[in-house]
Each structure stands twice: as C-alpha cells, then as structure tokens.
Scaffold this motif. Structure first.
Motif, PDB file in Angstrom:
ATOM      1  N   ILE A  82       0.854  -1.182   0.000  1.00  0.00           N
ATOM      2  CA  ILE A  82       0.000   0.000   0.000  1.00  0.00           C
ATOM      3  C   ILE A  82       0.893   1.236   0.000  1.00  0.00           C
ATOM      4  CG2 ILE A  82      -1.756   1.300   1.258  1.00  0.00           C
ATOM      5  CD1 ILE A  82      -2.537  -1.390   2.610  1.00  0.00           C
ATOM      6  N   LYS A  83       0.655   2.136  -0.965  1.00  0.00           N
ATOM      7  CA  LYS A  83       1.333   3.434  -0.971  1.00  0.00           C
ATOM      8  C   LYS A  83       0.466   4.390  -0.163  1.00  0.00           C
ATOM      9  CE  LYS A  83       3.798   3.157  -5.348  1.00  0.00           C
ATOM     10  NZ  LYS A  83       3.989   3.785  -6.665  1.00  0.00           N
ATOM     11  N   VAL A  84       1.059   5.015   0.839  1.00  0.00           N
ATOM     12  CA  VAL A  84       0.347   5.923   1.740  1.00  0.00           C
ATOM     13  C   VAL A  84       0.830   7.342   1.443  1.00  0.00           C
ATOM     14  CG1 VAL A  84      -0.104   6.501   4.143  1.00  0.00           C
ATOM     15  CG2 VAL A  84       0.239   4.102   3.478  1.00  0.00           C
ATOM     16  N   TYR A  85      -0.124   8.256   1.280  1.00  0.00           N
ATOM     17  CA  TYR A  85       0.203   9.634   0.914  1.00  0.00           C
ATOM     18  C   TYR A  85      -0.214  10.593   2.024  1.00  0.00           C
ATOM     19  CZ  TYR A  85       0.645   7.485  -3.663  1.00  0.00           C
ATOM     20  OH  TYR A  85       1.017   6.663  -4.702  1.00  0.00           O
ATOM     21  N   TYR A  86       0.583  11.644   2.199  1.00  0.00           N
ATOM     22  CA  TYR A  86       0.305  12.657   3.216  1.00  0.00           C
ATOM     23  C   TYR A  86      -0.538  13.811   2.659  1.00  0.00           C
ATOM     24  CZ  TYR A  86       4.099  10.121   5.468  1.00  0.00           C
ATOM     25  OH  TYR A  86       4.894   9.139   6.010  1.00  0.00           O
ATOM     26  N   ASN A  87      -1.003  13.657   1.416  1.00  0.00           N
ATOM     27  CA  ASN A  87      -1.865  14.628   0.749  1.00  0.00           C
ATOM     28  C   ASN A  87      -3.072  13.902   0.161  1.00  0.00           C
ATOM     29  OD1 ASN A  87      -0.180  17.137   0.856  1.00  0.00           O
ATOM     30  ND2 ASN A  87       1.271  15.800  -0.203  1.00  0.00           N
ATOM     31  N   ARG A  88      -4.135  14.613  -0.091  1.00  0.00           N
ATOM     32  CA  ARG A  88      -5.323  14.034  -0.728  1.00  0.00           C
ATOM     33  C   ARG A  88      -5.008  13.700  -2.184  1.00  0.00           C
ATOM     34  NH1 ARG A  88      -8.872  12.905   2.600  1.00  0.00           N
ATOM     35  NH2 ARG A  88      -9.398  14.217   4.335  1.00  0.00           N
ATOM     36  N   THR A  92       2.014  12.997  -4.134  1.00  0.00           N
ATOM     37  CA  THR A  92       3.230  12.790  -3.352  1.00  0.00           C
ATOM     38  C   THR A  92       3.629  14.080  -2.651  1.00  0.00           C
ATOM     39  OG1 THR A  92       4.625  13.289  -5.260  1.00  0.00           O
ATOM     40  CG2 THR A  92       4.088  10.958  -4.864  1.00  0.00           C
ATOM     41  N   GLY A  93       4.487  13.954  -1.670  1.00  0.00           N
ATOM     42  CA  GLY A  93       5.009  15.103  -0.957  1.00  0.00           C
ATOM     43  C   GLY A  93       4.615  15.110   0.504  1.00  0.00           C
ATOM     44  N   LEU A  94       5.312  15.919   1.248  1.00  0.00           N
ATOM     45  CA  LEU A  94       4.970  16.143   2.646  1.00  0.00           C
ATOM     46  C   LEU A  94       3.838  17.161   2.684  1.00  0.00           C
ATOM     47  CD1 LEU A  94       8.564  16.302   4.131  1.00  0.00           C
ATOM     48  CD2 LEU A  94       7.020  14.349   3.987  1.00  0.00           C
ATOM     49  N   PRO A  95       3.133  17.277   3.797  1.00  0.00           N
ATOM     50  CA  PRO A  95       2.041  18.255   3.852  1.00  0.00           C
ATOM     51  C   PRO A  95       2.526  19.657   3.459  1.00  0.00           C
ATOM     52  CG  PRO A  95       2.017  16.861   5.792  1.00  0.00           C
ATOM     53  CD  PRO A  95       3.280  16.547   5.042  1.00  0.00           C
ATOM     54  N   ASP A  96       1.876  20.226   2.480  1.00  0.00           N
ATOM     55  CA  ASP A  96       2.176  21.580   1.981  1.00  0.00           C
ATOM     56  C   ASP A  96       3.595  21.737   1.436  1.00  0.00           C
ATOM     57  OD1 ASP A  96      -0.403  22.449   2.675  1.00  0.00           O
ATOM     58  OD2 ASP A  96       0.252  22.780   4.740  1.00  0.00           O
ATOM     59  N   PHE A 115       3.524  11.904   9.566  1.00  0.00           N
ATOM     60  CA  PHE A 115       2.500  12.905   9.288  1.00  0.00           C
ATOM     61  C   PHE A 115       1.178  12.167   9.091  1.00  0.00           C
ATOM     62  CE2 PHE A 115       6.519  14.375   7.499  1.00  0.00           C
ATOM     63  CZ  PHE A 115       6.654  15.600   8.126  1.00  0.00           C
ATOM     64  N   PRO A 116       0.047  12.818   9.284  1.00  0.00           N
ATOM     65  CA  PRO A 116      -1.239  12.149   9.065  1.00  0.00           C
ATOM     66  C   PRO A 116      -1.389  11.695   7.605  1.00  0.00           C
ATOM     67  CG  PRO A 116      -1.560  14.177  10.295  1.00  0.00           C
ATOM     68  CD  PRO A 116      -0.129  14.179   9.820  1.00  0.00           C
ATOM     69  N   ALA A 117      -1.771  10.443   7.432  1.00  0.00           N
ATOM     70  CA  ALA A 117      -2.042   9.904   6.095  1.00  0.00           C
ATOM     71  C   ALA A 117      -3.415  10.392   5.639  1.00  0.00           C
ATOM     72  CB  ALA A 117      -2.006   8.389   6.141  1.00  0.00           C
ATOM     73  N   LEU A 118      -3.496  10.832   4.381  1.00  0.00           N
ATOM     74  CA  LEU A 118      -4.758  11.359   3.853  1.00  0.00           C
ATOM     75  C   LEU A 118      -5.316  10.564   2.685  1.00  0.00           C
ATOM     76  CD1 LEU A 118      -3.988  15.192   4.023  1.00  0.00           C
ATOM     77  CD2 LEU A 118      -5.142  13.756   5.709  1.00  0.00           C
TER      78      LEU A 118
END
Length: 124
Positions: A82-88, A92-96, A115-118
């Motif tokens: 599973i690829k987990v992303y920190y953005n909707r 890819t990328g860190l939040p903001d 960071f929270p996964a979105l």
C-alpha cells in the motif's frame, strides 16, 4: 597452557557477551504494545499504534482512495503493498511541501506515520 587458558577465557567471554546481547534483544519491547490481527486484513487507524477509529483498506481496488479522516497508523496483513500519501488524491510530498515522498507500507507490516495519512493506493 597459559595461551590455551587465555584463549578459552576469551572464547568464554565472547560467548557470555553474545548471550547478553541476544537476551537484551529478545527482552526489548516497544514502548506501546500493539495487538496485531491474525487474519488477512488492512486498515488505517486514526490514532498511533493502531488505536482509534479504523478505516478498512479496499485491497481489491488499485484506484486512489482519500481517507474519510486522517490516519496516524495502519496495518497491512495482506499479500499487497500500500502506498500511503500525506496529501489528498494520492499526491506525493509532505504536507504543503511538494516533492516525491510517500510511505510504502509493505505486505505483512504495520506503521506509525510521521504525518497524518490522507490517501492511499493498493499496489502489487
């Protein structure tokens, strides 16, 4: 004889040191005990260490999925990754902070996220 005895003591000291390291590794426990599942399952949890509300992963669907609420941990006891992303929207990328980062949650594993996964995508 003195050489043999010294060699014997050195071997014995190494054996004792090795046993102490092994016992230390076996006795070491994570700070928080985690109750892992015993059957094929994958889900995200709102809290750390698989605590809080759970959101199941749709393992049979390789599309991007936005989580209904941010997740701080997840478990993947399936044959897929599973690829987990920190953005909707599986961006890819860190939040903001745009870049190419995402978290790869492998088969038969669990994780707390930095960071929270979105969002997520099932691969493999």
């Amino acid at each position: 004889m003195a050489i043999r005895r010294k060699k014997s003591l050195t071997s014995g000291a190494l054996a004792v040191a090795g046993a102490a390291l092994l016992v230390g590794a076996v006795v070491a426990q994570p700070a928080a005990a985690v109750d892992l599942p015993h059957e094929p399952v994958a889900y995200f949890s709102a809290g750390e260490n698989l605590t809080g509300r759970q959101t199941p992963v749709d393992i049979g669907n390789a599309d991007c999925h936005n989580l209904s609420e941010p997740a701080l941990s997840a478990v993947n006891f399936t044959a897929s990754d599973i690829k987990v992303y920190y953005n909707r929207d599986c961006r890819t990328g860190l939040p903001d902070k745009p870049n190419d980062w995402y978290y790869a949650l492998g088969s038969l594993g669990w994780a707390n996220f930095a960071f929270p996964a979105l969002s997520y995508r099932v691969v493999g």
